[in-house]
Design a protein around this motif. Structure first.
Motif, PDB file in Angstrom:
ATOM      1  N   CYS C  17       1.252  -1.039  -0.396  1.00  0.00           N
ATOM      2  CA  CYS C  17      -0.336  -0.278  -0.039  1.00  0.00           C
ATOM      3  C   CYS C  17       1.214   1.680   0.115  1.00  0.00           C
ATOM      4  O   CYS C  17       0.708   1.922  -0.814  1.00  0.00           O
ATOM      5  N   LEU C  18       1.835   1.260   0.761  1.00  0.00           N
ATOM      6  CA  LEU C  18       2.206   2.419   1.223  1.00  0.00           C
ATOM      7  C   LEU C  18       3.383   2.793  -0.277  1.00  0.00           C
ATOM      8  O   LEU C  18       3.293   3.955  -0.809  1.00  0.00           O
ATOM      9  N   SER C  19       3.644   1.323  -1.334  1.00  0.00           N
ATOM     10  CA  SER C  19       4.836   1.907  -2.118  1.00  0.00           C
ATOM     11  C   SER C  19       3.992   2.195  -2.982  1.00  0.00           C
ATOM     12  O   SER C  19       4.018   2.629  -3.482  1.00  0.00           O
ATOM     13  N   SER C  20       3.095   1.384  -2.965  1.00  0.00           N
ATOM     14  CA  SER C  20       1.912   2.153  -4.205  1.00  0.00           C
ATOM     15  C   SER C  20       1.570   3.885  -4.084  1.00  0.00           C
ATOM     16  O   SER C  20       1.091   4.346  -5.098  1.00  0.00           O
ATOM     17  N   ILE C  21       1.117   4.192  -3.187  1.00  0.00           N
ATOM     18  CA  ILE C  21       1.072   5.975  -2.307  1.00  0.00           C
ATOM     19  C   ILE C  21       2.012   6.201  -3.315  1.00  0.00           C
ATOM     20  O   ILE C  21       2.143   7.529  -3.918  1.00  0.00           O
ATOM     21  N   ALA C  22       3.300   5.766  -3.316  1.00  0.00           N
ATOM     22  CA  ALA C  22       4.323   6.904  -3.106  1.00  0.00           C
ATOM     23  C   ALA C  22       4.697   6.454  -4.559  1.00  0.00           C
ATOM     24  O   ALA C  22       5.267   7.894  -5.180  1.00  0.00           O
ATOM     25  N   VAL C  23       4.131   5.542  -5.702  1.00  0.00           N
ATOM     26  CA  VAL C  23       4.450   5.159  -6.933  1.00  0.00           C
ATOM     27  C   VAL C  23       3.334   6.593  -7.977  1.00  0.00           C
ATOM     28  O   VAL C  23       3.090   7.541  -8.574  1.00  0.00           O
TER      29      VAL C  23
END
Lengths: 217, 226, 259
Positions: C17-23
């Motif tokens: 989740c966190l890395s999809s937000i970042a992307v």
């Protein structure tokens, strides 16, 4: 001043474990020195520190009066030959005689000189009948001999050998100790790390004992 | 029934010109430690591979003669079946241990056999107990010493509950203290009624053996019985 | 700090989740907020952040390059430093550089969340998320053998230097040859190791049956379900809201207004 001198060196792994604790070692060239201790006592780390593969966190190491951190690995290699524990990581060629000659070729020596040196080493290490064999088919003992031979072809003044006898049977051990004695006669000193006390006794030199990162005598 | 019977075994590797095993006859009876010595290149490891089915199931070559495991030809059994009857521990611990913790490592074999979790738990406990490593159950395998790693390798094979164990140069490169512990573990295995085949080139390891053989140029010579 | 123990699967999902937000999100405020959230979560779960933060020291250089490059090549924002007609440093460039660093920081820190579980738990998590055992096992073996290979690689490179080869100053033609020499032991060793490993595994009845049991079984508690559901819900909501309402970015609109 001794040939290699380490003063109060400490070394920790990147995870913070201190493996060498304020150790001091001084080694003369031309003689045999055994470094004995159980597995995990820091023998290999000391060896790697003494020839500049690792850098101490504290303390100084001098090689032939020169602070070792001022020297590049390739410069140290002209003075010290280092045998890693696992011969497989230091055999760079698939053919035995290539392994002996390649380093001289890289350095641009003449072919006649290279051939002469290669033959000399093959004879000294009793590898002549294996000259055209594949290196990966050699036995463990043959690999260790080949590795030492290809280090020696560089004409180092001193050898550091990390557990040269591990995994060797009596016959190969005998062969190795004979070769090492010949080298000592030629004035090449050596530091041998190991837990094979019989072998180190046979070589009849000085012994340094290490336990849990401390030199204990 | 005799655990292992070898009849007129001759073997050569595909590229090799001469026979690495030359008419070997041998019996391993129930219980006891049989030691096999010989210089490197004498065919000790090849003999081990033949007894535990690595030859011909994984490596191939020219083979004649018979290897019987509890009366059945080993070439007709599959490796998973063989693994529950005979276990082998190799010289290098690093290529035998592949799990993060000791517990996972020992559990690997029984997990493959689809045993119940209760049974796996029991086997982990008893295997670690025999080699004297219960206190390291939750340690990382990479943090163990060489000797301890070999003890775990033995325990992991033991978890499949084989009756026969082949130990191929397991003490090479291990310091004195580690050797002592491995020898003690081997004696414990003998007391549990298992047959052990101890392969070594080091004469110092032979004090625990009940019978001794020497492999020389592919021929097996019986040395002594206690 | 690790009294907040949660299931490895929950950690995998938080990280995802966190890395999809970042992307997916290109807004400095949202990214900044996500970074703070990631740091808090990582700390709660007992991650060793200090080591990671140390490695961020080297990021200043990359940050500077991106800021300058963005300032030169995009026209967004007010020019802060100009040389002739050339905008050397602009607010737009600063914002873009900051975005990049935040994005990278979020991804790295969210990855440390996974490392708070043991490899075994993570692999078991993957297996229980229906990833085939062989695939999960390959991950496990890769993690286990990576340090060994790295160590051997280091020894090989050191060994060739100790034979007197100056790898930094060697002529180009010889350099290629040298790479070939270094490559040899690495290739042969890995093949050998893989072979020995597979023999050892087969002798321990690997793939005896199509199925296998697992001694370690992860059980999800109510808390884990709550963590998973709330992080997925929050992430989806944030990304949807961003693309519906915030796209173009409030920050950018302010900049554009001024320009």
């Amino acid at each position: 001043m001794p040939f290699i001198e380490a003063k109060d060196i400490s070394f920790s792994y990147s995870n913070g474990t201190e493996v060498i604790k304020e150790a001091g070692v001084s080694i003369e060239n031309g003689e045999f020195t055994g470094l004995i201790g159980p597995n995990g006592s820091g023998k290999t780390t000391i060896g790697k520190l003494l020839c500049g593969i690792l850098m101490p966190d504290k303390g100084n190491i001098f090689l032939d009066k020169e602070e070792i951190s001022n020297l590049e690995l390739c410069q140290i290699g002209q003075v010290i030959g280092y045998l890693f524990q696992n011969p497989d990581t230091q055999i760079f060629n698939v053919i035995v005689k290539k392994e002996l000659s390649f380093i001289l070729e890289l350095k641009g020596f003449k072919k006649s000189f290279i051939d002469y040196q290669t033959e000399k080493m093959l004879n000294l290490f009793k590898l002549s009948n294996l000259r055209d064999s594949y290196t990966f088919n050699l036995s463990y003992g043959e690999k260790k001999r080949l590795a030492i031979a290809s280090i020696l072809i560089n004409k180092p003044k001193f050898l550091i050998l990390d557990e040269p006898t591990t995994g060797l049977d009596i016959k190969s051990k005998k062969m190795l100790s004979n070769i090492l004695k010949k080298l000592l006669d030629r004035g090449i000193g050596m530091l041998v790390m190991g837990h094979d006390e019989d072998f180190i006794k046979e070589m009849a030199g000085r012994t340094i004992k290490i336990r849990e990162g401390r030199i204990i005598g | 029934m005799i655990p292992v019977t070898i009849k007129n075994l001759v073997f050569s590797y595909p590229q090799g010109r001469n026979n690495i095993l030359d008419n070997v006859n041998m019996k391993i009876s129930g219980g006891g430690i049989s030691a096999i010595t010989g210089t490197s290149g004498s065919g000790k490891t090849t003999l081990c591979y033949c007894i535990c089915g690595i030859i011909p199931h994984i490596y191939s070559g020219k083979i004649s003669g018979e290897v019987l495991l509890f009366g059945k030809p080993i070439k007709d059994m599959d490796l998973a079946k063989i693994a529950t009857k005979i276990g082998i521990v190799f010289q290098e611990p690093d290529t035998q241990l592949f799990s993060p913790t000791v517990e996972d490592e020992v559990a690997f074999g029984p997990e493959n056999l689809c045993l119940s979790r209760d049974e796996i738990g029991k086997r982990i406990k008893s295997s670690l107990n025999i080699v004297g490593m219960e206190n390291k159950r939750y340690e990382h395998t990479s943090h163990l010493s060489g000797g301890e790693k070999q003890l775990i390798a033995i325990a992991s094979v033991l978890a499949l509950d084989p009756r026969i164990l082949i130990l191929d140069e397991v003490m090479s490169g291990i310091d004195k203290a580690g050797r002592m512990r491995i020898k003690q573990a081997i004696l414990n295995l003998k007391d549990s009624g298992r047959s052990i085949m101890l392969v070594t080139h080091d004469m110092d390891d032979l004090d625990i053996a009940d019978s001794m053989f020497e492999l020389k140029d592919g021929k097996l010579l019986s040395l002594a019985y206690k | 700090m690790d009294k907040y123990k949660i299931d490895a699967r929950a950690k995998l999902i938080i990280t995802l989740c966190l890395s999809s937000i970042a992307v997916f999100i290109q807004n400095v405020y949202v990214l900044g907020f996500t970074l703070v959230a990631a740091i808090l979560i990582a700390m709660l779960l007992g991650a060793k952040l200090l080591l990671v933060l140390k490695s961020f020291k080297k990021m200043w250089f990359i940050f500077a390059i991106i800021v300058i490059a963005q300032s030169i090549f995009t026209n967004a924002g007010a020019n802060l430093i100009t040389i002739g007609n050339f905008s050397f440093l602009s607010t737009g460039g600063l914002v873009k550089g900051l975005e990049f660093v935040l994005r990278l920081a979020v991804i790295v820190i969210s990855a440390t969340i996974i490392t708070t579980s043991s490899h075994r738990e993570i692999v078991q998590g993957l297996i229980q998320l229906k990833v085939p055992y062989e695939v999960a096992f390959m991950v496990l073996v890769a993690i286990r053998f990576l340090p060994i290979f790295m160590g051997e690689f280091r020894d090989t490179v050191t060994a060739i230097q100790l034979r007197g080869v100056d790898i930094k100053r060697i002529a180009f033609k010889k350099k290629l040859k040298m790479y070939y020499y270094i490559f040899n032991p690495i290739l042969i060793n890995s093949i050998k190791k893989a072979h020995k490993l597979s023999v050892a595994m087969e002798m321990r009845a690997f793939r005896a049956y199509p199925k296998r049991t697992s001694y370690l079984v992860l059980k999800m508690s109510l808390r884990d379900y709550f963590v998973i559901l709330s992080s997925v819900f929050f992430t989806v909501a944030l990304i949807v809201a961003y693309y519906l309402f915030l796209r173009g970015g409030c920050f950018e609109s302010i900049i554009n207004y001024r320009a």
